[in-house]
Design a protein around this motif. Structure first.
Motif, PDB file in Angstrom:
ATOM      1  N   ARG A   1       5.624  73.094  66.399  1.00  0.00           N
ATOM      2  CA  ARG A   1       6.481  73.128  67.643  1.00  0.00           C
ATOM      3  C   ARG A   1       5.476  73.159  68.746  1.00  0.00           C
TER       4      ARG A   1
ATOM      5  N   GLU B   1      14.275  70.795  58.824  1.00  0.00           N
ATOM      6  CA  GLU B   1      13.503  70.170  59.149  1.00  0.00           C
ATOM      7  C   GLU B   1      13.588  69.548  60.655  1.00  0.00           C
ATOM      8  N   THR B   2      14.788  69.257  60.945  1.00  0.00           N
ATOM      9  CA  THR B   2      15.005  68.934  62.445  1.00  0.00           C
ATOM     10  C   THR B   2      15.034  70.302  63.386  1.00  0.00           C
TER      11      THR B   2
ATOM     12  N   GLU C   1      20.412  63.380  65.496  1.00  0.00           N
ATOM     13  CA  GLU C   1      19.283  64.132  65.137  1.00  0.00           C
ATOM     14  C   GLU C   1      18.119  63.753  65.904  1.00  0.00           C
ATOM     15  N   ASP C   2      18.036  62.629  66.292  1.00  0.00           N
ATOM     16  CA  ASP C   2      16.631  62.204  67.113  1.00  0.00           C
ATOM     17  C   ASP C   2      17.001  62.600  68.457  1.00  0.00           C
TER      18      ASP C   2
ATOM     19  N   LYS D   1      11.591  71.569  64.297  1.00  0.00           N
ATOM     20  CA  LYS D   1      10.906  70.627  65.494  1.00  0.00           C
ATOM     21  C   LYS D   1      11.282  71.087  66.966  1.00  0.00           C
TER      22      LYS D   1
ATOM     23  N   TYR E   1      22.102  70.115  61.675  1.00  0.00           N
ATOM     24  CA  TYR E   1      20.959  69.054  61.781  1.00  0.00           C
ATOM     25  C   TYR E   1      19.841  69.231  60.398  1.00  0.00           C
TER      26      TYR E   1
ATOM     27  N   THR F   1      15.941  66.554  68.980  1.00  0.00           N
ATOM     28  CA  THR F   1      14.612  67.106  68.997  1.00  0.00           C
ATOM     29  C   THR F   1      14.016  66.670  70.225  1.00  0.00           C
TER      30      THR F   1
END
Length: 253
Positions: free
Chosen positions: A2, A203-204, A158-159, A207, A200, A162
């Motif tokens: 991150r 993994e999401t 989800e996109d 980020k 989410y 992030t």
């Protein structure tokens, strides 16, 4: 990994000349920002263009607005649109700072509209949330910040999520000299990440940069930033002192 972020919030402080001098001083003392780090200056609206010109093309250094409106244009006297930001090369904005919530009555639903208009126009929201002392003392801080997340951000894809920077700021520690211990701060920042993961996926959630904001100073930044779920700070008073803010930048992991 991150992005680790040192974000300055100048609030309603400094004249233009003072702001230019401060920014130039900080940049002269912190000449480069390492890969994986970012430095963001949220300056008063009249100074956005001048600040952007001082920053120039420095890598990983950005200018941010302190607020935007939920519409791109129209008869909204005194407000600031994302189109205005983009026209001066600014692509970050604070959204939902506790002072906007408290003094101007901004609701979670209204802030969701601001987040949407920012993301739709390629502007990165730095979304602020946090609890008052009363809520902290009642033990309801987790439920309170969960509601802030859910009502303002959980409609995002989800996109989209992030692309949001989150800043947890315990209201009781803003400008009071009180600071959550590193353990207290990490506890709630981990809760926020876990709550994001529940919606989410881990993994999401891993980020998303989650900053701590609440009397971050040169002498406590390193300890705060060493916590696994604290990805830097949203800094108020200490960001108005060049040497202090440079030390905070240097404390990033």
């Amino acid at each position: 990994m991150r992005t680790q972020i040192a974000a300055a919030n100048w609030k309603m402080n400094l004249t233009l000349q003072q702001g230019q001098d401060l920014l130039s001083d900080i940049l002269s003392k912190s000449t480069s920002v390492r890969e994986g780090h970012a430095v963001i200056f949220a300056v008063p609206a009249p100074y956005l263009q001048a600040a952007k010109e001082i920053v120039g093309d420095r890598e990983n250094v950005y200018i941010s607005a302190q607020n935007i409106y939920s519409k791109t244009s129209g008869a909204y006297t005194g407000e600031l649109s994302v189109e205005m930001l983009k026209s001066v090369g600014v692509y970050h904005t604070l959204i939902g700072h506790s002072e906007r919530r408290e003094y101007f009555g901004e609701s979670n639903q209204f802030l969701a509209e601001k987040v949407d208009v920012a993301l739709a126009n390629g502007v990165t929201p730095i979304f602020c949330l946090g609890e008052s002392l009363e809520i902290r003392e009642s033990g309801n801080q987790n439920a309170f910040v969960a509601t802030q997340l859910e009502e303002s951000l959980f409609h995002l894809s989800e996109d989209e999520i992030t692309k949001v920077i989150i800043a947890y700021e315990p209201i009781w520690a803003i400008g009071t000299g009180k600071t959550a211990s590193s353990e207290q701060a990490e506890e709630i920042q981990k809760f926020l990440r876990d709550h994001l993961a529940g919606k989410y996926g881990q993994e999401t959630a891993d980020k998303i940069s989650i900053l701590y904001g609440g009397s971050v100073k040169a002498n406590n930044a390193k300890e705060l930033f060493s916590q696994p779920d604290i990805d830097g700070g949203l800094v108020g008073g200490a960001s108005l002192v060049a040497d202090d803010f440079v030390a905070i930048i240097d404390a990033l992991n």
